[in-house]
Scaffold this active site. Structure first.
Site, mmCIF file in Angstrom:
data_model
loop_
_atom_site.group_PDB
_atom_site.id
_atom_site.type_symbol
_atom_site.label_atom_id
_atom_site.label_comp_id
_atom_site.label_asym_id
_atom_site.label_seq_id
_atom_site.Cartn_x
_atom_site.Cartn_y
_atom_site.Cartn_z
ATOM 1 C CB ALA A 27 41.084 38.909 48.486
ATOM 2 C CB CYS A 28 44.308 43.640 49.331
ATOM 3 S SG CYS A 28 43.836 44.756 47.986
ATOM 4 N N PRO A 29 42.070 44.421 51.349
ATOM 5 C CG PRO A 29 42.578 45.099 53.537
ATOM 6 C CD PRO A 29 43.189 44.475 52.306
#
Length: 497
Positions: A27-29
């Site tokens: 998961a990334c921003p």
């Protein structure tokens, strides 16, 4: 940022035939690029190591959770995330390796090896529990206070970005269709003519304005959500709304979110009568949390932060000459440092935070940020086109994709080149991005849209000069990549001779 793979977001995919079983969450921003690139890197590394893996991508399209039976059968867990992993409790009790999402992209094999090693350590600990007491449990690797804080803040930013994109582009469209006086148009509820262009412009502008009003409350609410789960959401949103009311802006939202999350965590630890436990998360915690955080923002914290926000606004409005050039160079260097990673997000978030002030200086910063972020992938695409012999066949194919990614402001299009040759690609891209940053700030190219790459060119002030700034930065970065790679090749040839 790169496009997601053809499989649906979060789809459970298993690789390899080895004895070890691993589940992973990426998961990334923004939930667009690093999320899926990390998943692919882990899958490839697992396949090469003969390890079975199921990856859940918690991306912008949502997540299809890994099946409970797959988690139950897993021997270890990898969290490759720059935001808080959703529903983390599902993986409790298993050996865990926790890192930033970029670590999975650059060293998937290393992460798989660490997870397998953690399985062996866990089994050894289980075997000796009857002979001697186990040592006190330590937090998963990578879960330090700094990493936790960054994860909380990036979670808030990731939920805020869709509001930024929708609101910012609608506001920019309103100005493009109706001119810069559109902010003085009558309310759409009072006057709207289906055949009048100005009415449609007012509709876009006023809808975008309403979307922008949610930026700080959403940021604050989801910081608290990342810290304390659902009970933190209401106090966080209320605290963010108060931050807007006292004109504490983006900085106030950050403070309110952290206060709300910390307060709710403390309230949840209190020992209370069993009769009250059922209503704690739906009545008591939201009530007390909202009252305390709202009260602190109104009476203690809000005004000092509002003064700081006013100082930021005044500084942005006063930017000219050397100050503007320096800011443009710094933003360019930060953006190219990790190509869409956490450092890049610092520069991007600074630009977005300025948008909430609504000043011309802030709009110029946003124009510079957008221009900077399209430079790295376009520069590598140009370099692979001009000097194919310096790049492998795989890099040449990546270069073709980088054209599209660059046009779309997906900075991560440069990451495949960075992974193979960071010492040459990163400095070259830093130089190109700094050049574009300085030129856009010197020229003054205001932009009210927070995303969109070259597709928002019609919405930019001085669009031709803005495009020229990008072209010069791309040329500088591409030339430096070619020179650095050519020099290295010549040195290698001399040594071989």
């Amino acid at each position: 940022m790169s496009a997601a793979p053809q499989t649906s977001a979060g789809e459970s995919r298993e690789e390899g035939t080895g004895g070890a079983r691993i589940v992973a969450v990426t998961a990334c921003p923004t939930g667009i690029a690093h999320t899926y690139m990390a998943a692919e890197a882990l899958e490839q590394a697992a396949a090469e190591a003969g390890v079975r893996i199921a990856v859940e991508t918690q991306g912008s399209a949502g997540a299809e959770p890994v099946a409970d039976e797959v988690i139950a059968a897993a021997d270890a867990v990898i969290f490759a995330a720059d935001v808080e992993v959703r529903d983390k409790d599902r993986f409790a009790g298993k050996p865990t390796v926790q890192v930033g999402v970029k670590n999975a992209i650059s060293d998937g094999a290393g992460l798989i090896a660490r997870a397998v090693a953690a399985i062996g350590t866990e089994r050894h600990e289980e075997a000796r529990t009857e002979r001697e007491p186990a040592p006190a449990a330590e937090p998963p690797q990578g879960e330090g206070r700094g990493a936790q804080l960054r994860g909380w803040l990036m979670t808030g930013v990731s939920y805020m970005i869709p509001f930024v994109a929708a609101g910012g582009i609608l506001i920019a469209l309103g100005f493009a269709l109706g001119g810069y006086e559109i902010d003085k148009a009558a309310a759409v509820t009072e006057h709207f003519d289906w055949t009048e262009l100005k009415s449609w412009a007012a509709l876009c502008f006023q809808t975008g304005q309403l979307a922008f009003e949610y930026l700080v409350p959403v940021l604050s609410g989801y910081i608290a959500f990342a810290m304390a789960d659902r009970p933190g959401l209401a106090p966080g949103i209320v605290g963010g709304a108060v931050a807007v009311a006292v004109e504490a802006g983006f900085l106030g939202g950050l403070a309110a979110g952290l206060m709300a999350g910390g307060l709710v965590l403390w309230l949840r630890k209190l020992k209370i009568p069993a009769a009250l436990r059922a209503i704690m998360p739906v009545v008591v915690i939201p009530l007390l949390g909202s009252l305390v955080v709202g009260g602190l923002m109104f009476t203690v914290v809000g005004r000092p932060i509002a003064w700081a926000q006013e100082g930021l606004t005044d500084w942005l409005n006063s930017l000219s000459g050397g100050n503007a050039l320096l800011l443009g160079a710094v933003m360019g260097i930060l953006s190219a440092f990790d190509m869409g990673g956490p450092v890049n997000k610092v520069a991007y978030t600074f630009g977005v935070a300025g948008l909430t002030t609504g000043t011309d200086g802030a709009f110029k910063v946003m124009g510079a940020v957008i221009a900077i972020n399209v430079v790295p992938p376009l520069a590598l695409a140009l370099a692979t086109t001009v000097r194919k012999s310096l790049f492998s066949r795989a890099e040449q194919q990546n270069g073709k994709a980088a054209w599209v990614l660059g046009f779309s402001q997906i900075t991560e299009g440069a990451l495949p080149f960075v992974a193979l040759d960071p010492l040459r690609v990163i400095p070259a891209c830093m130089a190109g991005c700094a050049t574009t940053g300085m030129m856009t700030m010197a020229i003054g190219t205001p932009l009210r849209a927070p995303h969109g790459g070259l597709f928002v060119t019609p919405l930019v002030g001085s669009p031709f000069l803005w495009l020229l700034s990008i072209a010069v930065g791309v040329a500088v970065a591409a030339l430096l990549v070619i020179v650095l790679k050519s020099t290295t090749r010549r040195r290698a040839a001399v040594q071989d001779a």
